[in-house]
Design an enzyme around this catalytic site. Sequence first.
Site, PDB file in Angstrom:
ATOM      1  N   TRP A 198       0.671  -1.104  -0.004  1.00 37.77           N
ATOM      2  CA  TRP A 198       0.176  -0.137  -0.242  1.00 37.77           C
ATOM      3  C   TRP A 198       0.653   1.194   0.068  1.00 37.77           C
ATOM      4  CZ3 TRP A 198      -4.299  -0.101  -2.162  1.00 37.77           C
ATOM      5  CH2 TRP A 198      -5.170  -1.030  -2.010  1.00 37.77           C
TER       6      TRP A 198
ATOM      7  N   ASP B  47      -1.717   6.648   6.590  1.00 36.62           N
ATOM      8  CA  ASP B  47      -2.533   5.788   5.798  1.00 36.62           C
ATOM      9  C   ASP B  47      -2.847   4.898   7.072  1.00 36.62           C
ATOM     10  OD1 ASP B  47      -4.168   4.205   4.778  1.00 36.62           O
ATOM     11  OD2 ASP B  47      -3.025   3.697   3.075  1.00 36.62           O
TER      12      ASP B  47
ATOM     13  N   LYS C 185     -12.903  -1.234   5.994  1.00 37.36           N
ATOM     14  CA  LYS C 185     -12.171  -2.388   6.878  1.00 37.36           C
ATOM     15  C   LYS C 185     -12.479  -2.593   8.471  1.00 37.36           C
ATOM     16  CE  LYS C 185      -8.621  -1.654   3.188  1.00 37.36           C
ATOM     17  NZ  LYS C 185      -9.177  -3.088   2.734  1.00 37.36           N
TER      18      LYS C 185
HETATM   19  C1  LIG Z   1      -3.788   0.440   3.626  1.00 29.58           C
HETATM   20  C2  LIG Z   1      -4.696   0.633   2.763  1.00 29.58           C
HETATM   21  N1  LIG Z   1      -4.566   1.700   1.804  1.00 29.58           N
HETATM   22  C3  LIG Z   1      -5.315   1.954   0.957  1.00 29.58           C
HETATM   23  C4  LIG Z   1      -6.457   1.067   0.596  1.00 29.58           C
HETATM   24  C5  LIG Z   1      -7.013   1.436  -0.654  1.00 29.58           C
HETATM   25  O1  LIG Z   1      -8.443   1.749  -0.244  1.00 29.58           O
HETATM   26  P1  LIG Z   1      -9.392   2.033  -1.413  1.00 29.58           P
HETATM   27  O2  LIG Z   1      -9.899   0.825  -2.000  1.00 29.58           O
HETATM   28  O3  LIG Z   1     -10.539   2.431  -0.484  1.00 29.58           O
HETATM   29  O4  LIG Z   1      -8.964   3.032  -2.251  1.00 29.58           O
HETATM   30  C6  LIG Z   1      -6.336  -0.019   1.338  1.00 29.58           C
HETATM   31  C7  LIG Z   1      -7.556  -1.011   0.908  1.00 29.58           C
HETATM   32  O5  LIG Z   1      -8.049  -1.435  -0.116  1.00 29.58           O
HETATM   33  C8  LIG Z   1      -5.662  -0.359   2.425  1.00 29.58           C
HETATM   34  O6  LIG Z   1      -5.844  -1.546   3.012  1.00 29.58           O
END
Ligand SMILES: Cc1ncc(COP(=O)(O)O)c(C=O)c1O
Length: 369
Positions: free
Chosen positions: A106, A180, A204
């Site tokens: 991520w 994040d 989540k």
């Molecule tokens: C730590 C983290 N950051 C970002 C995301 C991306 O989020 P989204 O799918 O809501 O854009 C996720 C999961 O999907 C994640 O686990």
Amino acid sequence: LKASERMRPYNFAPGPAAIPEDVLREAAADMLDWHGCGVGVMEMSHRGKEFMQIAAQAQSDLRELLAVPANFRILFMQGGGLGENAIVPMNLSRGGLVDFVQTGGWSKKSIAEARRYADVAVAATNAGRPDSAIPDPSTWAIRPDASYVHICSNETVDGIEFHALPDLKALGSDAPLVVDCSSHILSRAIDWSRVGLAFAGAQKNIGPAGLTLVFVRDDLLGHALPITPSVFDYKVVADNDSMFNTPPTWAIYIAGLTFKWIKAQGGVAAMDALAAEKSALVYAALDASGGFYVNRVAPGSRSRMNLPFWLRDESLDDAFLAGAKERGLLALKGHKSVGGMRASLYNAMPLAGAQALAAYLHDFATRHG
Ligand SMILES: Cc1ncc(COP(=O)(O)O)c(C=O)c1O
């Protein structure tokens, strides 16, 4: 309890993920008529007094749960974690330098997106380390003029977690820390004295997809690049109390119910203790398998929320997943980029779910080891 004796199976999905059963029941009961007003939450105006009350309560409960100081604004946004990967540099980089700590998939994605808006450098990385340990902050190469430093405090795919936030001031940097915390928000307290901005997708550890939470220190508002869409300009969103455009009303309502539920469980301290207990049980079962299951993350960097593991003999993967499903243990398949298995133990997972998983890990290894 056996799956057949329970109302619902245990859902180990990484997100969208399990929501507390009490929350789902309350939402179901309110679906057609919220508190006698004649319509459900999905059908009401976001500017009506009913929804304004729902949103205000959700925000104040969240502020209380995480002890968010008065100089931080809480924004209810859309665009998800990936949206924030662009929205943060648009608002905070001032077109300058941005430093990242890369600890997994991520943060890597965040880096790639930020490169479109800022001069990005990787201050430290765990890439290439067999135990994926988070590099000690004292080794981070933070540029003196960095606009901010971004970390992902829980890497959902790789199962790597910061158990304490870095103190950038102690490292000699005045840069705000951007966090994040999508996949472990509300599972532990946040030391706001170390944070400039934190963001999290709700899907989540909180509720349904479609809502992104942003906590931003108020001195960081008002510096968006001219290309920033108004709906993603933190100052515009803050000035309009997250009602500049139609917010994700249903998701805010469910998140609000979840905040109430967490308060009733004993707040974030109770979630923290539960996360420690559940993850310790499952890691102990993995570690006691004599190598039948493998997780190589250094103990000090292991995530309490997302526990990836691999069967030494991958030819047993399908049998493992089928047996788990039979016991009512769902969604244990790992992320496609890394394979294997992953158990996500978010707040809504009861202790009994972690116990059932630990027992299954032991039984399966004994039968096939
Ligand atoms: C730590 C983290 N950051 C970002 C995301 C991306 O989020 P989204 O799918 O809501 O854009 C996720 C999961 O999907 C994640 O686990």
